[in-house]
Design a protein around this motif. Structure first.
Motif, mmCIF file in Angstrom:
data_model
loop_
_atom_site.group_PDB
_atom_site.id
_atom_site.type_symbol
_atom_site.label_atom_id
_atom_site.label_comp_id
_atom_site.label_asym_id
_atom_site.label_seq_id
_atom_site.Cartn_x
_atom_site.Cartn_y
_atom_site.Cartn_z
ATOM 1 N N THR A 85 -5.166 9.197 -2.390
ATOM 2 C CA THR A 85 -4.448 8.008 -2.855
ATOM 3 C C THR A 85 -4.437 6.963 -1.746
ATOM 4 O O THR A 85 -4.367 7.290 -0.560
ATOM 5 C CB THR A 85 -3.013 8.356 -3.259
ATOM 6 O OG1 THR A 85 -2.358 8.951 -2.135
ATOM 7 C CG2 THR A 85 -2.996 9.317 -4.421
ATOM 8 N N ARG A 86 -4.467 5.729 -2.168
ATOM 9 C CA ARG A 86 -4.475 4.634 -1.204
ATOM 10 C C ARG A 86 -3.052 4.155 -0.966
ATOM 11 O O ARG A 86 -2.200 4.208 -1.841
ATOM 12 C CB ARG A 86 -5.331 3.494 -1.726
ATOM 13 C CG ARG A 86 -6.778 3.912 -1.925
ATOM 14 C CD ARG A 86 -7.583 2.848 -2.584
ATOM 15 N NE ARG A 86 -7.854 1.774 -1.636
ATOM 16 C CZ ARG A 86 -8.553 0.699 -1.925
ATOM 17 N NH1 ARG A 86 -9.053 0.543 -3.119
ATOM 18 N NH2 ARG A 86 -8.756 -0.237 -1.026
ATOM 19 N N SER A 87 -2.818 3.689 0.233
ATOM 20 C CA SER A 87 -1.486 3.172 0.550
ATOM 21 C C SER A 87 -1.331 1.783 -0.066
ATOM 22 O O SER A 87 -2.290 1.158 -0.518
ATOM 23 C CB SER A 87 -1.294 3.108 2.061
ATOM 24 O OG SER A 87 -2.228 2.226 2.629
ATOM 25 N N GLU A 88 -0.097 1.302 -0.046
ATOM 26 C CA GLU A 88 0.154 -0.034 -0.584
ATOM 27 C C GLU A 88 -0.530 -1.067 0.291
ATOM 28 O O GLU A 88 -0.667 -0.887 1.494
ATOM 29 C CB GLU A 88 1.665 -0.303 -0.604
ATOM 30 C CG GLU A 88 2.415 0.545 -1.594
ATOM 31 C CD GLU A 88 3.879 0.143 -1.648
ATOM 32 O OE1 GLU A 88 4.190 -1.022 -1.303
ATOM 33 O OE2 GLU A 88 4.692 0.983 -2.023
ATOM 34 N N PRO A 89 -0.937 -2.175 -0.299
ATOM 35 C CA PRO A 89 -1.585 -3.202 0.515
ATOM 36 C C PRO A 89 -0.585 -3.850 1.472
ATOM 37 O O PRO A 89 0.621 -3.881 1.220
ATOM 38 C CB PRO A 89 -2.106 -4.203 -0.518
ATOM 39 C CG PRO A 89 -1.281 -3.966 -1.726
ATOM 40 C CD PRO A 89 -0.900 -2.518 -1.698
ATOM 41 N N LEU A 90 -1.099 -4.360 2.559
ATOM 42 C CA LEU A 90 -0.243 -5.035 3.523
ATOM 43 C C LEU A 90 0.227 -6.367 2.960
ATOM 44 O O LEU A 90 -0.496 -7.047 2.230
ATOM 45 C CB LEU A 90 -1.008 -5.266 4.828
ATOM 46 C CG LEU A 90 -1.442 -4.022 5.574
ATOM 47 C CD1 LEU A 90 -2.305 -4.409 6.757
ATOM 48 C CD2 LEU A 90 -0.241 -3.238 6.039
ATOM 49 N N ARG A 91 1.455 -6.748 3.340
ATOM 50 C CA ARG A 91 2.005 -8.033 2.900
ATOM 51 C C ARG A 91 2.172 -8.919 4.124
ATOM 52 O O ARG A 91 2.720 -8.490 5.133
ATOM 53 C CB ARG A 91 3.347 -7.832 2.212
ATOM 54 C CG ARG A 91 3.227 -7.013 0.958
ATOM 55 C CD ARG A 91 4.553 -6.846 0.306
ATOM 56 N NE ARG A 91 4.414 -5.858 -0.772
ATOM 57 C CZ ARG A 91 5.342 -5.619 -1.645
ATOM 58 N NH1 ARG A 91 6.484 -6.256 -1.597
ATOM 59 N NH2 ARG A 91 5.124 -4.726 -2.580
ATOM 60 N N PHE A 92 1.712 -10.122 3.995
ATOM 61 C CA PHE A 92 1.796 -11.066 5.102
ATOM 62 C C PHE A 92 2.704 -12.218 4.708
ATOM 63 O O PHE A 92 2.662 -12.702 3.577
ATOM 64 C CB PHE A 92 0.407 -11.617 5.445
ATOM 65 C CG PHE A 92 -0.546 -10.567 5.925
ATOM 66 C CD1 PHE A 92 -0.490 -10.141 7.230
ATOM 67 C CD2 PHE A 92 -1.474 -10.003 5.071
ATOM 68 C CE1 PHE A 92 -1.356 -9.167 7.678
ATOM 69 C CE2 PHE A 92 -2.343 -9.040 5.509
ATOM 70 C CZ PHE A 92 -2.283 -8.618 6.827
ATOM 71 N N ARG A 93 3.513 -12.620 5.688
ATOM 72 C CA ARG A 93 4.358 -13.789 5.459
ATOM 73 C C ARG A 93 3.554 -15.035 5.765
ATOM 74 O O ARG A 93 2.769 -15.059 6.703
ATOM 75 C CB ARG A 93 5.577 -13.770 6.387
ATOM 76 C CG ARG A 93 6.601 -12.783 6.011
ATOM 77 C CD ARG A 93 7.837 -12.931 6.865
ATOM 78 N NE ARG A 93 7.476 -12.974 8.286
ATOM 79 C CZ ARG A 93 8.107 -13.714 9.186
ATOM 80 N NH1 ARG A 93 9.114 -14.484 8.850
ATOM 81 N NH2 ARG A 93 7.731 -13.709 10.435
#
Length: 101
Positions: A85-93
Motif C-alpha cells: 500500500t502507498r502512503s498518503e501524498p505529501l501536502r505542501f502549504r
C-alpha cells in the motif's frame, strides 16, 4: 589401505580437469552468451539460436532451484502478491498566500 597407481592417476586427471573447468567457467560463458542473445534481433523465435538460449536458460533456472530450494519456494509463493500500500501524498502549504502567513 593401499592406493593403486591407476587410482592416483585418475585422481590427478580429475583434479586437473576440475581446475581447468574452474578457470574456463563454461557455465558462466554460456549464461553471458544467452543474456546477450536474449534481446538480440538475430535470435528469431524457433531458430536454432533461440532453442539453444532457451535450453541454457532452463538449465540455469533448474540448477538455481536445486541449489536454492527454500528461496525458490518463497519466490513461487509470493510471485503474485499485491503491491504494498502507498502512503498518503505529501501536502505542501502555499506560503505566497496571505492567509497562510
Amino acid at each position: 589401505m593401499a592406493t593403486t597407481p591407476a587410482a592416483l592417476v585418475a585422481a590427478a586427471v580429475l583434479l586437473a580437469a576440475g581446475y581447468v573447468l574452474g578457470r574456463w567457467r563454461p557455465a558462466r560463458r554460456a549464461s553471458d552468451w544467452v543474456n546477450w542473445k536474449k534481446y538480440h534481433p538475430s535470435a528469431r523465435r524457433n531458430g536454432p539460436v533461440w532453442w539453444a538460449a532457451w535450453l541454457v536458460l532452463s538449465a540455469e533456472n533448474i540448477g538455481w532451484l536445486i541449489a536454492h530450494p527454500i528461496q525458490g519456494a518463497r519466490a513461487w509463493r509470493h510471485r503474485n502478491d499485491p503491491p504494498p500500500t502507498r502512503s498518503e501524498p505529501l501536502r505542501f502549504r502555499n506560503i505566497t498566500d496571505q492567509e497562510n502567513r
